[in-house]
Design an enzyme around this catalytic site. Structure first.
Site, PDB file in Angstrom:
ATOM      1  N   ALA A 104       0.819  -1.216   0.000  1.00  0.00           N
ATOM      2  CA  ALA A 104       0.000   0.000   0.000  1.00  0.00           C
ATOM      3  C   ALA A 104       0.851   1.264   0.000  1.00  0.00           C
ATOM      4  O   ALA A 104       0.347   2.365   0.201  1.00  0.00           O
ATOM      5  CB  ALA A 104      -0.926  -0.005   1.216  1.00  0.00           C
ATOM      6  N   ASP A 152      12.937   3.402   1.351  1.00  0.00           N
ATOM      7  CA  ASP A 152      12.055   2.848   2.386  1.00  0.00           C
ATOM      8  C   ASP A 152      12.851   2.378   3.597  1.00  0.00           C
ATOM      9  O   ASP A 152      12.559   2.767   4.741  1.00  0.00           O
ATOM     10  CB  ASP A 152      11.240   1.667   1.832  1.00  0.00           C
ATOM     11  CG  ASP A 152      10.050   2.118   1.012  1.00  0.00           C
ATOM     12  OD1 ASP A 152      10.065   3.264   0.547  1.00  0.00           O
ATOM     13  OD2 ASP A 152       9.109   1.320   0.834  1.00  0.00           O
TER      14      ASP A 152
HETATM   15  O1  PMV Z   1       7.235   0.991  -1.312  1.00  0.00           O
HETATM   16  P1  PMV Z   1       6.485   2.068  -1.991  1.00  0.00           P
HETATM   17  O2  PMV Z   1       5.252   1.622  -2.685  1.00  0.00           O
HETATM   18  O3  PMV Z   1       6.334   3.256  -1.113  1.00  0.00           O
HETATM   19  O4  PMV Z   1       7.340   2.581  -3.238  1.00  0.00           O
HETATM   20  C1  PMV Z   1       8.621   3.005  -3.150  1.00  0.00           C
HETATM   21  C2  PMV Z   1       8.841   4.150  -4.036  1.00  0.00           C
HETATM   22  C3  PMV Z   1       9.358   3.921  -5.425  1.00  0.00           C
HETATM   23  O5  PMV Z   1      10.084   5.091  -5.745  1.00  0.00           O
HETATM   24  C4  PMV Z   1       8.209   3.742  -6.394  1.00  0.00           C
HETATM   25  C5  PMV Z   1      10.267   2.697  -5.538  1.00  0.00           C
HETATM   26  C6  PMV Z   1      11.582   2.843  -4.794  1.00  0.00           C
HETATM   27  O6  PMV Z   1      12.239   1.802  -4.629  1.00  0.00           O
HETATM   28  O7  PMV Z   1      11.979   3.954  -4.421  1.00  0.00           O
END
Ligand code: PMV
Length: 317
Positions: A104, A152
């Site tokens: 999500a 993340d």
């Molecule tokens: O994990 P999410 O859905 O918040 O996506 C991460 C963000 C992206 O830039 C789309 C992918 C990444 O690895 O930074």
């Protein structure tokens, strides 16, 4: 040996998702209202070296030895054993719980990894430093995302707003920065599960097909992210509203919005949000809206009426 637990927050990407995979800056913030938690306890009655993993949220109860190598929970555990050079770990039980919605855009996978890595390394008598926790979590992120930027695991490990630029797999610019005036964000879930790897893969293919257009889109996002950082540091969070709207338009052009995200973004703006955008991989998952503190509840209710399956009000800074 007493039980050892550790937790890790969720996260939102405020600006720069997708462009960050291609070396542009992004800004992310922790969301402490949702958490992943890992508890490790010794289990001396079991065969030496056995690791029993329970993750009730995903209906998983298994021995480490029976899980495939690319299982993310198993990979986090094995990553710690390898980092600590432990060939014969004591037998133990690991229980993982999380109230972060999966797939999500709220960093559920990275938060689970960070919680496991912290709890397990502390249990084994070698609590790892943030840098090491983040790099081990990054290895697990690769199983979730394919080509993760690393944002993340970084924002979740440090649990602070971060400005992040990916240089290469080994090297990133990670800067925490001053939030001069805190600001309020409403997070709303479309309820649509959207694995990041799919959106990231689609952007990669679209970029390969039209390199110039995508490089220009990423450059525009980068300029917005730089302007955002200045506005946050200089105490002008109101300026973020239009920047969010512009970033959302660029994400739509990259092909990662969806009718459900458009619906929530439009409803947030109509209800009085200062700006709104999708957050994370897109296609489904969550959107975010900038609001004043007093308007936050009203906007959260408007988003629920418009179909959001869950809303969270969070403060950045
Ligand atoms: O994990 P999410 O859905 O918040 O996506 C991460 C963000 C992206 O830039 C789309 C992918 C990444 O690895 O930074």
């Amino acid at each position: 040996m007493p039980a050892i637990s550790a937790s890790a927050p969720g996260k939102i990407i405020l600006f720069g998702e997708h462009a960050v995979v291609y070396g542009r800056p992004a800004i992310a913030a922790p969301v402490s209202q949702v958490q992943a938690k890992a508890i490790v306890v010794a289990d001396p009655r079991r065969t030496p070296g056995s690791v029993h993993i329970q993750a009730p949220n995903i209906d998983l109860e298994a021995e480490l030895a029976d899980l495939p190598q690319d299982d993310p929970l198993a990979a986090a555990v094995v990553g710690v054993f390898t980092a600590l050079d432990l060939t014969r770990p004591p037998s133990l039980k690991l229980r993982v719980t999380s109230n972060i919605p999966v797939a999500a855009g709220l960093g559920s996978g990275a938060a689970v990894s960070v919680a496991i890595i912290r709890a397990l390394s502390a249990f084994l008598g070698h609590p790892l430093a943030n840098e090491h926790v983040s790099s081990l979590a990054y290895e697990v992120e690769k199983l979730h995302h394919g080509t993760p930027s690393g944002i993340d695991n970084t924002v979740i490990t440090y649990a602070l707003p971060v400005y992040f630029v990916r240089i290469d797999a080994q090297d990133n610019i990670i800067e925490t920065f001053n939030v001069s005036r805190p600001f309020t964000i409403v997070i709303a879930d479309t309820g649509i599960s959207s694995p990041t790897a799919i959106a990231v893969g689609d952007v990669r293919r679209a970029r390969e097909a039209d390199l110039n257009r995508f490089e220009n889109l990423f450059n525009e996002v980068a300029a917005i992210t730089q302007a955002t950082r200045k506005a946050i540091e200089n105490g002008h969070p109101d300026a973020l509203g239009p920047l969010m709207d512009e970033n959302h338009d660029l994400l739509r052009e990259m092909g990662v919005s969806s009718p459900e995200l458009e619906n929530l973004v439009n409803n947030a703006r109509t209800a009085g949000a200062l700006g709104a955008k999708l957050s994370g991989g897109g296609r489904g998952g969550n959107m975010i809206a900038l609001t004043t503190r007093v308007d936050a509840n009203h906007i959260a209710h408007a988003l629920q009426s418009a179909g959001a399956t869950r809303t969270i009000i969070t403060k950045v800074g």
